[in-house]
Design an enzyme around this catalytic site. Structure first.
Site, PDB file in Angstrom:
ATOM      1  N   ASP A  11      22.395 -22.461  89.367  1.00  0.00           N
ATOM      2  CA  ASP A  11      23.044 -22.910  90.594  1.00  0.00           C
ATOM      3  C   ASP A  11      22.523 -24.305  90.942  1.00  0.00           C
ATOM      4  OD1 ASP A  11      24.235 -23.088  93.061  1.00  0.00           O
ATOM      5  OD2 ASP A  11      23.048 -21.508  94.009  1.00  0.00           O
ATOM      6  N   ASP A 114      29.741 -25.365  90.801  1.00  0.00           N
ATOM      7  CA  ASP A 114      28.321 -25.678  90.589  1.00  0.00           C
ATOM      8  C   ASP A 114      27.479 -24.470  90.204  1.00  0.00           C
ATOM      9  OD1 ASP A 114      28.426 -24.528  93.213  1.00  0.00           O
ATOM     10  OD2 ASP A 114      26.452 -25.367  93.588  1.00  0.00           O
ATOM     11  N   GLU A 115      28.116 -23.417  89.716  1.00  0.00           N
ATOM     12  CA  GLU A 115      27.373 -22.203  89.343  1.00  0.00           C
ATOM     13  C   GLU A 115      27.913 -21.639  88.036  1.00  0.00           C
ATOM     14  OE1 GLU A 115      27.010 -18.938  92.364  1.00  0.00           O
ATOM     15  OE2 GLU A 115      27.970 -20.467  93.581  1.00  0.00           O
TER      16      GLU A 115
END
Ligand code: MG
Length: 264
Positions: A11, A114-115
């Site tokens: 993350d 974003d993960e």
């Protein structure tokens, strides 16, 4: 031989804000780092209607929250540095980030911009122990791309995701089954994946306040109050999750099959 599953959840720390900071430092020649300033990414500044999309850690100290209006945020901190969002930049950063993950394992599932989840099972000869591999990954992303990530390590996606949310930024955390009691059970039940506001309220009425309380309660009793969802969150509190990491390749193949099916 059956291999022990090893799943990472990676993350990016304050993704949009970090990406803006890196871009300004490396491409615009800014001297200050937005991550160290009271700053936020927010939409529609001219209209003053926009909302906060991401904030720096110093901005958190002013209790500025993602999703609140720019007006509210400015009231809390009149000196707040605001930058407009640049989605093209975020997509490029996201791609570069996913690219590094794919160097570690062919099974990468992008979960959001974003993960991602990475199935690291059986990669020990290549990358070392799970913690060594995660440290390497964390450092490499920071060195090559300039932003930091948190990495959660466990046997399944749920626990890896919970682990990546522990202390931030720039950290690697494990959450093995044997660590559940110490690391996850003391947390408030609202921190558990899939436990939203309504579920939290119901659980509070039942006297369930921590993830540990939930884990130790009777699943059939939970089912009476929360239906199927009660059983699901009880399973989560006990670290049970059977979903697999679905790599992009698999998804693309599935889509191709689906398309062919639709065109028939
Ligand atoms: Mg993030």
């Amino acid at each position: 031989m059956s291999l022990e599953k090893v799943i990472f959840h990676i993350d990016v720390n304050s993704a949009f804000l970090s990406w803006e900071a890196v871009y300004r430092l490396h491409h615009l020649g800014w001297k200050g780092d937005l991550r160290e300033q009271v700053s936020a990414v927010g939409g529609d500044m001219a209209m003053r209607h926009g909302i906060i999309l991401a904030k720096s850690i110093p901005a958190k100290k002013y209790r500025i929250q993602t999703g609140e209006s720019i007006l509210e945020a400015k009231q809390k901190c009149p000196n707040l540095i605001l930058v407009p969002p640049n989605y093209g930049l975020y997509e490029r950063c996201s791609k570069a980030f996913m690219g590094i993950l794919q160097e570690y394992s062919p099974t990468v599932e992008q979960y959001s911009i974003d993960e991602a989840f990475v199935d690291m099972t059986g990669t020990e000869l290549l990358w070392g122990t799970p913690v060594e591999a995660a440290e390497k990954m964390r450092r490499q992303i920071k060195e090559r791309l300039g932003f930091t990530v948190n990495i959660g390590i466990s046997k399944n996606k749920l626990l890896a995701k919970m682990a990546s949310d522990f202390q931030k930024p720039d950290r690697v955390h494990t959450l093995w089954k044997s660590e559940l009691q110490k690391k996850m059970w003391p947390l408030p039940v609202s921190d558990l994946f899939f436990v939203g506001r309504a579920t939290t309220k119901t659980l509070f009425k039942l006297g369930i306040r921590t993830i540990g309380d939930l884990a130790k309660s009777d699943p059939s009793y939970l089912k009476q109050h929360l239906k199927k969802h009660g059983e699901v969150v009880w399973g989560f509190a006990n670290g049970i999750d059977v979903s697999v990491v679905q790599s992009l390749r698999l998804l693309i193949r599935d889509m191709a099959i689906l398309q062919r099916f639709l065109l028939m």
